[in-house]
Design an enzyme around this catalytic site. Sequence first.
Site, short mmCIF file in Angstrom:
data_model
loop_
_atom_site.label_atom_id
_atom_site.label_comp_id
_atom_site.label_asym_id
_atom_site.label_seq_id
_atom_site.Cartn_x
_atom_site.Cartn_y
_atom_site.Cartn_z
CG HIS A 1 4.55 0.40 24.14
ND1 HIS A 1 5.33 1.22 23.35
CD2 HIS A 1 4.80 0.77 25.42
CE1 HIS A 1 6.03 2.03 24.12
NE2 HIS A 1 5.71 1.78 25.39
CB SER B 1 -21.38 -9.22 5.39
OG SER B 1 -20.97 -9.90 4.22
CE LYS C 1 -17.67 -9.46 8.63
NZ LYS C 1 -16.50 -9.24 9.49
CD GLU D 1 -14.95 -0.76 9.97
OE1 GLU D 1 -14.34 -1.74 10.38
OE2 GLU D 1 -15.81 -0.82 9.07
#
Length: 479
Positions: A172, A293, A299, A306
Site C-alpha cells: 500500500h 528541461s 532539471k 516515462e
Amino acid sequence: MSDVNEKNHGTLTGDNHAALWSGRFTEGPDAAAVEFETSIRVDERMALDDIHGSIAHAQMLGEQKIISKSESSEIVKGLKSIEKDLISGELKIDYSAEDIHSFVEAVLTDRIGEPGKKLHTGRSRNDQIALDERLYLRRMIPCIQNEILTLIKTLSEIASKNKKSLLTGYTHMQHAQPGTLAQHLLAWASMLVRDWERLEDSLKRIEKSPLGSGALQGSTLPLDRELVAKKLGFSGVTENSLDTVSDRDYCIEFTSDFALLQSHLSRMCEEVVLWSTTEFSFVELSEKWSTGSSIMPQKKNPDFAELIRGRTGKVYGDLINLLTMVKGLPLAYDRDLQEDKEPLFDAFDTVEANLKVFTAMVSSAKWNLEKMASSCEGGFANATDLAEYLVRKGLPFRTAHGVSAKAVRMAIDAGLSKIEDLCLEEFKKCSPLIEDDVYEILSPESCVENRKTIGAPSSESTSVQIKALLAFCKKSLKK
Ligand code: ARG
C-alpha cells in the site's frame, strides 16, 4: 538473419507490375484503391521469410513432379539471387507491388521468365501469409527472448552486489517489512522469467506448417505438405485447411505476451521514476539516460522510464486491435486479416526497444544505498519480527500480533519512531516473555538475515535466487 527493410527503404525500382489477380478484370483498379489496399510497407519485413517459404515450396513441387526438376531448380536459384540482392541492398523493394508475395514473384518472373510463373502452383497468398508470419516470428521472437535474458542478467548482477543493501519493502506504498535492493531487483527479474517462458510457450504453437492449405480447401495437386514442413524445420503440418487460413491466434498470443511483458516494464519504470524523486532519491539515472528541461535549468528528468511506461498503451492497444479484428469473422480468409501485421509488429518493435532502453538505463544507474538503508528506519517495519520473536517464545501468533501492536502504539504515544527505542521495562508491559535479546532481532539487518525461507531476502536466499536466474539465462540463450 537481419531484416532487409532497413537497407531497402526508398527508391522504387522494377516495373509497375499488374496485380496477381488482374486477369479477371477488364479495368485496372483506381489508384486510390491500390493505395488503400496495399500492405507492402508493412509486410516487407517478411521478405526473407517469404523467400524461404517459396524455396521449400518450389523444391517440393519439383520433387512431386508437379513442375519439372529444372524448373524447380531455376526457381530456387532465382529466389536465392533475390535474397542475396535484398540483403546486400542491391535490390530495392518496389512499393507499387501489392504485397511482399507479389513483389517476390514479380521479381522472380522478371529474372527467370516462364518458370517463375509456376512458383505459385498449389499455393494461395492465404496460406503463404500464414507461413511467412510463422517463419518471421520463429526467427525474431528469440531476439526479444535474448533481450529479456540480458535484462535478467543485468538485474541479477546488480543484485549480487547488493545482497545486504537494505531497502524497505512496501505494501500500500507504506513501509511494510525490511528488505534489500537485491530482493527488489530479483522480483523484477522473476517477472521477466515468466515473460521469457510465455514467449517460449507461444513458439510451440507455431511449430506447424500451414503451407498446402491453399486458399481455404487445400489442393487437387499432389502437394506433399509434410515434405515442405520438414524442409522448413517445422515439427508437422496444421490439421485443417479452413482453420489454417483463418487463424490468427498466434498473433494474438504473442501480442498478449508482449502486453504482459510491457505491463512489467511499466511497473518497473514507475518505481524508477518514483525512486528518482527528491523525496525518495534511491536511484540516480546516468546523464546519458536522462533529459533536461528547456526552462528549468536544474532539471534532470527520468523521461526514458516515462516513455517506456507511456508506450504501454500502444501495446495494449495492439492487443485489443487484434482481438477485435478476429471477433465475428466468418471462416475462412477475410481481408480483415491483413490488418494483423501492423499491431503485431508495432507491439514487437515497442517491447524490443523498451527492453534495450530499460537495460541500458538500469545498468548505468547509481543506487543511493545510504538513502535506501535509511528507508528501513522508522515506519515500524520490524513489528512482524517482534511478533514472530514471541511466536518462537511460545505465544500464539494472534496474541503475539496484539503484543507487537501494543508496543507500536506505546512507541507512537511516547513520540518514538522505532519500537526498539522502548526500554525493556516498557517491552515487559507488553509481554513478560520479551527479554533483552529482543533488541538484536529488531535491527533491519537481522530482520533481513532472519528471513531465510525460500525466495526471502536473506543473503542466503537471494544467493540461491541469483544462482538460479544466472543458470536460467545461460541455458536459455538462443543463437
Ligand atoms: N496480404 C494479405 C494478408 O496479409 C494476403 C493476401 C491475401 N489476399 C487475398 N485477397 N486473399 O493477409
